[in-house]
Design a protein around this motif. Sequence first.
Motif, mmCIF file in Angstrom:
data_model
loop_
_atom_site.group_PDB
_atom_site.id
_atom_site.type_symbol
_atom_site.label_atom_id
_atom_site.label_comp_id
_atom_site.label_asym_id
_atom_site.label_seq_id
_atom_site.Cartn_x
_atom_site.Cartn_y
_atom_site.Cartn_z
ATOM 1 N N LEU A 135 0.833 0.170 13.027
ATOM 2 C CA LEU A 135 1.037 -0.600 11.803
ATOM 3 C C LEU A 135 0.733 0.315 10.626
ATOM 4 O O LEU A 135 -0.308 0.993 10.622
ATOM 5 C CB LEU A 135 0.116 -1.818 11.779
ATOM 6 N N VAL A 136 1.629 0.346 9.656
ATOM 7 C CA VAL A 136 1.341 1.075 8.419
ATOM 8 C C VAL A 136 1.346 0.066 7.280
ATOM 9 O O VAL A 136 2.386 -0.556 6.992
ATOM 10 C CB VAL A 136 2.359 2.197 8.148
ATOM 11 N N LEU A 137 0.182 -0.128 6.678
ATOM 12 C CA LEU A 137 0.070 -1.007 5.513
ATOM 13 C C LEU A 137 0.565 -0.250 4.296
ATOM 14 O O LEU A 137 0.239 0.927 4.114
ATOM 15 C CB LEU A 137 -1.382 -1.431 5.315
ATOM 16 N N LEU A 138 1.375 -0.899 3.478
ATOM 17 C CA LEU A 138 2.005 -0.200 2.349
ATOM 18 C C LEU A 138 1.411 -0.620 1.019
ATOM 19 O O LEU A 138 0.936 0.182 0.250
ATOM 20 C CB LEU A 138 3.518 -0.439 2.381
ATOM 21 N N ASP A 139 1.441 -1.891 0.690
ATOM 22 C CA ASP A 139 0.866 -2.376 -0.563
ATOM 23 C C ASP A 139 0.820 -3.891 -0.535
ATOM 24 O O ASP A 139 1.591 -4.518 0.125
ATOM 25 C CB ASP A 139 1.685 -1.902 -1.749
#
Length: 198
Positions: A194-198
């Motif tokens: 998972l990559v959290l962006l904003d």
Amino acid sequence: MAHRRIDLDDLLPRLKEVHPHLTPISARDVVVADWVRLKCRYGCKAYGKHLGCPPYSPTPDETRKILAEYAVGVIARFEAVPDRGVPPQRLHHHLWESINRAHEEVFQLERRAFLAGCYKAFGLNALPCTFCATCIPEEEERVGPFDARNCRHKEKVRPSMEACGIDVFKTLERAGYHLSVLESYSQAFALFGLVLLD
């Protein structure tokens, strides 16, 4: 630097240059549950052996607070290719190369998003870190919270989702994946980051 809203239509193609199998997810759909870390503490042989795992990783309460500061992220799906020379009961080593590739690509996704202007981008992995053959907690008798500063790959080590209390099954279900518990080590499966962006 002025804050700007993320344009996923613009960002997603750039991220897919790093890894093609991405699914957007609302940060509100990332499920955190207190029971998850029981599986780490009482079911995982890597517990306490890696700086990206409990007790060194963020707690479920910390993870809830962090997620409240994000709007969107992307789920990355990776095919797992087991090492047939290692028994599946030694899961971490059985999947060593697959885990390593997933962790490296999650870091590269985070980096690409950061360079595209998503300065809050942060990646979360699957399973314990494999950047080193052994981690500092395995090598030293006593390791405190500040010993993480001695990590040999500090710039790219990220905790796993489950280490932070994320219910991966429920989260992936909300992202549109249809999962079931595997009944045999011979069944094919995937890893997710998972990559959290904003």
